[in-house]
Write a protein that holds these residues in place. Sequence first.
Motif, mmCIF file in Angstrom:
data_model
loop_
_atom_site.group_PDB
_atom_site.id
_atom_site.type_symbol
_atom_site.label_atom_id
_atom_site.label_comp_id
_atom_site.label_asym_id
_atom_site.label_seq_id
_atom_site.Cartn_x
_atom_site.Cartn_y
_atom_site.Cartn_z
ATOM 1 N N UNK A 184 0.849 -1.199 0.000
ATOM 2 C CA UNK A 184 0.000 0.000 0.000
ATOM 3 C C UNK A 184 0.885 1.249 0.000
ATOM 4 N N UNK A 185 1.916 1.257 0.858
ATOM 5 C CA UNK A 185 2.843 2.392 0.912
ATOM 6 C C UNK A 185 3.548 2.626 -0.418
ATOM 7 N N UNK A 186 3.959 1.536 -1.070
ATOM 8 C CA UNK A 186 4.619 1.667 -2.368
ATOM 9 C C UNK A 186 3.662 2.218 -3.421
ATOM 10 N N UNK A 187 2.408 1.772 -3.383
ATOM 11 C CA UNK A 187 1.402 2.298 -4.304
ATOM 12 C C UNK A 187 1.214 3.796 -4.088
ATOM 13 N N UNK A 188 1.088 4.207 -2.821
ATOM 14 C CA UNK A 188 0.891 5.625 -2.506
ATOM 15 C C UNK A 188 2.061 6.449 -3.025
#
Length: 84
Positions: free
Chosen positions: A9-13
């Motif tokens: 999720x952090x990488x997507x953000x």
Amino acid sequence: MVDRDEQAVGQFIESTARMLADWGFPRISARVLLTMMSADEDSLTAGELGDRLGVSPSAISGAVRYLMQVGLLERRPVPRLTPQ
């Protein structure tokens, strides 16, 4: 309920925020918006956003103000519970 991969999720953000910044969108505002959109909670406080993104309260304040001005975020008061 499915377990979330918080790292994914952090990488997507971060990757999506970079893309939006390349298009002229303020990066911190993009990070705040994407964090809000990907959150399991209905709302997040400025402190919670700052902790998740590792940024100062003033950065969150400016990003939220921008997102509200362009109509992408709405600030709602949270009802306080009163002791009975």
